[in-house]
Scaffold this active site. Structure first.
Site, PDB file in Angstrom:
ATOM      1  N   HIS A 262       0.981  -1.205  -0.034  1.00  0.00           N
ATOM      2  CA  HIS A 262       0.029  -0.010  -0.095  1.00  0.00           C
ATOM      3  C   HIS A 262       0.807   1.294   0.020  1.00  0.00           C
ATOM      4  O   HIS A 262       0.305   2.446  -0.260  1.00  0.00           O
ATOM      5  CB  HIS A 262      -0.994  -0.074   1.152  1.00  0.00           C
ATOM      6  CG  HIS A 262      -1.881  -1.192   1.372  1.00  0.00           C
ATOM      7  ND1 HIS A 262      -3.000  -1.152   0.305  1.00  0.00           N
ATOM      8  CD2 HIS A 262      -2.340  -1.923   2.130  1.00  0.00           C
ATOM      9  CE1 HIS A 262      -3.806  -2.163   0.372  1.00  0.00           C
ATOM     10  NE2 HIS A 262      -3.408  -2.604   1.544  1.00  0.00           N
ATOM     11  N   ASP A 298      -2.577 -10.652  -2.401  1.00  0.00           N
ATOM     12  CA  ASP A 298      -3.083 -10.062  -1.124  1.00  0.00           C
ATOM     13  C   ASP A 298      -4.415  -9.763  -1.306  1.00  0.00           C
ATOM     14  O   ASP A 298      -4.784  -9.329  -2.597  1.00  0.00           O
ATOM     15  CB  ASP A 298      -2.217  -8.753  -0.453  1.00  0.00           C
ATOM     16  CG  ASP A 298      -2.807  -8.348   0.630  1.00  0.00           C
ATOM     17  OD1 ASP A 298      -1.890  -8.577   1.601  1.00  0.00           O
ATOM     18  OD2 ASP A 298      -3.882  -7.740   0.836  1.00  0.00           O
ATOM     19  N   HIS A 300      -6.041  -7.203  -0.716  1.00  0.00           N
ATOM     20  CA  HIS A 300      -6.280  -5.753  -0.734  1.00  0.00           C
ATOM     21  C   HIS A 300      -5.593  -5.625  -2.114  1.00  0.00           C
ATOM     22  O   HIS A 300      -4.331  -6.094  -2.612  1.00  0.00           O
ATOM     23  CB  HIS A 300      -5.723  -4.800   0.407  1.00  0.00           C
ATOM     24  CG  HIS A 300      -6.427  -5.263   1.637  1.00  0.00           C
ATOM     25  ND1 HIS A 300      -5.890  -6.075   2.622  1.00  0.00           N
ATOM     26  CD2 HIS A 300      -7.580  -4.964   2.244  1.00  0.00           C
ATOM     27  CE1 HIS A 300      -6.441  -6.233   3.660  1.00  0.00           C
ATOM     28  NE2 HIS A 300      -7.752  -5.473   3.459  1.00  0.00           N
TER      29      HIS A 300
HETATM   30  N1  Q9C Z   1     -11.425   1.964   7.728  1.00  0.00           N
HETATM   31  C1  Q9C Z   1      -2.495  -5.089   4.164  1.00  0.00           C
HETATM   32  O1  Q9C Z   1      -3.130  -6.098   4.180  1.00  0.00           O
HETATM   33  N2  Q9C Z   1      -8.016  -1.235   6.692  1.00  0.00           N
HETATM   34  N3  Q9C Z   1      -3.044  -4.156   4.589  1.00  0.00           N
HETATM   35  C2  Q9C Z   1      -8.609   0.108   6.645  1.00  0.00           C
HETATM   36  C3  Q9C Z   1     -10.152   1.833   7.046  1.00  0.00           C
HETATM   37  C4  Q9C Z   1      -6.653  -1.172   6.171  1.00  0.00           C
HETATM   38  C5  Q9C Z   1      -4.518  -4.094   4.889  1.00  0.00           C
HETATM   39  C6  Q9C Z   1      -9.960   0.376   7.046  1.00  0.00           C
HETATM   40  C7  Q9C Z   1      -6.419  -2.699   5.724  1.00  0.00           C
HETATM   41  C8  Q9C Z   1      -4.849  -2.742   5.305  1.00  0.00           C
HETATM   42  C9  Q9C Z   1      -1.216  -5.078   4.001  1.00  0.00           C
HETATM   43 ZN    ZN Z   2      -4.260  -7.042   2.575  1.00  0.00          ZN
END
Ligand code: Q9C
Ligand code: ZN
Length: 718
Positions: A262, A298, A300
């Site tokens: 990210h 991943d 995401h």
């Molecule tokens: N309301 C990885 O898996 N969630 N990152 C944010 C905001 C973040 C995941 C929710 C998830 C990040 C590396």
């Molecule tokens: Zn992730």
């Protein structure tokens, strides 16, 4: 840049919690309340074990007799972080025992993994010297020290235990330490980081080492050890990339955190500080790789990695992730994001439209999108951004990929470039799931066969996923024409199955959470959109059409290796030279990009100027129009007024006409009267004349008589 915030970070807080059952409701307000507490209350919370009294459901109006207090001490699952009511022994989310002890005893294979046993620790082969046939593993305990300082409502999912959990699983399987070659971590240099990130970003991360706790976003934390952990993670990935590309080891696995995908050119977010995969890709190129493929599985979307390479034809980025029309974090990664500035088709996004995605969907996407495009690209080096948060049991991903699925994907990628592959840990938050998945992946890297594990590989994918794959193919076949044949075949299969399915219910049950919950997912039946997006290039339109311009860009971004360089033997000077060279190259490529941008900027400015003029013209036209309109309005009013007047006049005329008619009638009447009276007079006159005549006759007769008798009667009379 560093923002301090104590906002509650975890998605899990939004999820529903277990029910105590039997008319007893466990009050879990402390968990489910997403509300942020003040700094001062946090420390007291840390020590406080929350206790809540619970009551019989219908006790409110007879409290003295009916109340039966049940004390409940909530606990957080050590395996998946979910909160559980105190009287529950096994985690409602993943089934882990309350007193699991996996951290102290080591994390054995996942309950989802068939080979659940304690694999015998095999005798060490390969020892500590690298060999072209060995798999390298990068690991360093200092990365554990990166952890969230604040104690929040919920423990942060991206927690130190993730690393020892995987390490213990590898140790138990006899994989590492043992059969793999250990790579020792070094902190990456600022120079190397600046191939990917801005100097300001690197400084912002470094600054956090002077603070006990800081936040880049509400869920991206840092403590005093985070900057070092991030540098170690990137350093490990860089060294692994070099070792693998140069052939000193066969392939490798980077057991690192914080994760990276990210992290963009100038932003830390989504638990990520530095983009490890991007650093590794550029280091591989500095070592001579012309084309690098990054596959990101991943759950995401790796928005950071996409941002870093979206204008670069020499690094292809392929990501499979939950997207849900942009509602799933981080929201980017739609199928129509395909790369820019001449690198269209070098970014491939496979955006799932729902949760519950499983092995067969991933394998299907690999068969029909990832592998065909990747082999057309023909990379010299493959990097996997391997988050294991699409794994079955993950608290964030809610998908159901098994270790067998991960090992099959690894195997499919291994065939691409003679197996020169680096797998980098990204997300993944269920300790058992990530342990068994990572172990399965490393086993494939070591050459164990994944073939037998997955009998379902040929089963059809879910319809939602099939639709996504068809959409992606439809978009990408403009850049990768070899997709077209299989696209039309799959599309007709889809149409056929759609007709078959029509009679069946549209809802399909998909098990999403371990063995706990079944979620109904609406499967969208609409066919994939034909020509949903049009990629006609903006500006003067020449970039896409002009082969030469494309070639130029290609050369620019490909970072042609210098054939005069001797890559071995590796010594410090050589290392330094290579890095210096790579930095010089990235500066050159950045300069080229800047020139490109400046050009685009000039065109855009000119366009803007023109548009401004047009706008001004339009404004004056509008003013005229407004005036014209006002006139028309005035005329309209005048017309209205005149109409009213005309009406009045008309009625006046009408009135006058009527009175004229009256007058005429009266005149006529008078005339008649006059005529009548005239004739009357005439008659009267006539009769008077007659009478007069008679009278005069009589008179003259009388006179005559009188004259006669005058003689006779004169005497008499006298
Ligand atoms: N309301 C990885 O898996 N969630 N990152 C944010 C905001 C973040 C995941 C929710 C998830 C990040 C590396
Ligand atoms: Zn992730």
């Amino acid at each position: 840049m560093v923002v301090e915030s104590l906002e509650s970070s975890c998605e899990v807080s939004k999820r529903k919690h277990g029910d105590g059952g039997d008319g007893i409701r466990i009050l879990l307000d402390e968990f489910s309340n997403g509300d942020v507490n003040s700094v001062s209350s946090v420390s007291s919370k840390r020590a406080k074990v929350s206790r809540e009294m619970t009551f019989q459901e219908d006790s409110d109006w007879e409290p003295m007799q009916q109340t039966k207090p049940v004390e409940s001490v909530k606990w957080f699952c050590v395996n998946c972080t979910m909160p559980n009511p105190g009287d529950m022994v096994h985690c409602y989310m993943c089934g882990e025992h309350k007193e699991s002890g996996i951290l102290s005893h080591g994390c054995f294979a996942s309950p989802f993994c068939k080979d659940n046993g304690l694999t015998q620790v095999e005798e060490k082969r390969g020892g500590s010297s690298p060999s072209t046939s060995s798999t390298a593993v990068g690991f360093d305990e200092r990365m554990w020290l990166h952890s969230e300082f604040e104690v929040k409502e919920l423990p942060h999912v991206e927690r130190p235990d993730r690393l020892p959990a995987i390490a213990a699983s590898l140790a138990t399987a006899g994989v590492f330490p043992g059969r793999c070659f250990p790579i020792h971590a070094r902190e990456i240099t600022k120079q190397e980081l600046q191939m990917v990130h801005t100097s300001e970003h690197v400084d912002a991360v470094d600054t956090t080492s002077q603070l006990q706790h800081s936040y880049f976003t509400s869920d991206t934390y840092a403590n005093e050890y985070s900057a070092r952990a991030a540098r170690l993670a990137a350093g490990l990935c860089a060294d692994l990339a070099k070792e693998i590309f140069s052939g000193r080891v066969k392939n490798g696995f980077a057991l690192v955190r914080p994760p990276g995908h990210h992290a963009g050119i100038k932003d830390a977010m989504g638990f990520c500080l530095h983009n490890n995969a991007a650093v590794a890709a550029l280091v591989a190129q500095a070592a001579g790789a012309r084309k690098v493929l990054i596959v990101d599985w991943d759950v995401h979307h790796g928005n950071g990695t996409q941002e870093i390479f979206e204008k670069n034809r020499s690094v292809m980025y392929i990501s499979l992730h939950r997207h849900e029309g942009g509602k799933f974090y981080p929201g980017t990664g739609a199928a129509n994001e395909v790369g820019t500035y001449g690198a269209e088709g070098y970014c491939v996004n496979v955006p799932w439209s729902c949760s519950g995605v499983g092995d067969r969907d991933y394998i299907y996407a690999f068969q029909h999108v990832v592998l065909p495009i990747a082999s057309a690209f023909s990379p010299d080096f493959v990097i996997v951004s391997a988050g294991f948060d699409a794994a079955k049991g993950d608290p964030l991903g809610c998908c159901k990929v098994t270790p067998a699925g991960y090992s099959r994907m690894t195997q499919m990628l291994g065939d691409l470039c003679g197996g020169k592959m680096l797998v980098i840990l990204e997300g993944g938050y269920n300790l058992r799931s990530i342990s068994s998945s990572a172990t399965a992946v490393i086993k494939v890297l070591m050459g164990e066969n994944a073939e037998n594990d997955l009998p379902i590989a040929t089963a059809p994918p879910s319809r939602a996923c099939l639709r996504t794959v068809l959409d992606v193919m439809n978009i990408q076949m403009k850049f990768w024409p070899s997709l077209a044949t299989s696209y039309s075949k799959l599309l007709s299969e889809w149409e056929a199955s759609r007709l078959e399915k029509r009679a069946e219910p549209r809802r399909e049950a998909v098990v999403t959470q371990g063995a706990v919950d079944a979620e109904a997912v609406v499967v969208d039946e609409a066919p994939p959109s034909e020509f949903a997006f049009n990629f006609s290039y903006s500006g003067d339109g020449s970039l896409l059409d002009d082969k030469e311009a494309c070639g130029e860009l290609f050369r620019l971004f490909r970072l042609e290796p210098d054939p005069s360089r001797d890559l071995s033997p590796p010594d410090e000077t050589n290392l330094y030279n290579e890095y210096a060279l790579s930095v010089a190259r990235s500066i050159a490529s950045v300069n080229a990009m800047v020139a490109e941008y400046e050009n685009a900027l000039r065109t855009a400015r000119a366009d803007l100027e023109e548009q401004k003029k047009e706008l001004e013209e339009m404004a004056s036209l509008r003013r005229e129009l407004e005036e014209e309109r006002a006139k028309v309005r005035a005329m309209h009013l005048e017309k209205k007024r005149m109409k009213k007047e005309a009406k009045v006049l008309k009625s006046e005329v009408k009135r006058l006409r009527k009175s004229r008619t009256d007058c005429v009638a009266r005149e006529k009447m008078y005339n008649e009267l006059v005529a009548k009276s005239a004739s009357c007079f005439e008659k009267m006159r006539k009769s008077i004349v007659l009478e007069l005549n008679q009278v005069s006759g009589i008179l003259s007769a009388d006179r005559a008589t009188l004259a006669d008798s005058d003689d006779d009667d004169d005497e008499h009379e006298i």
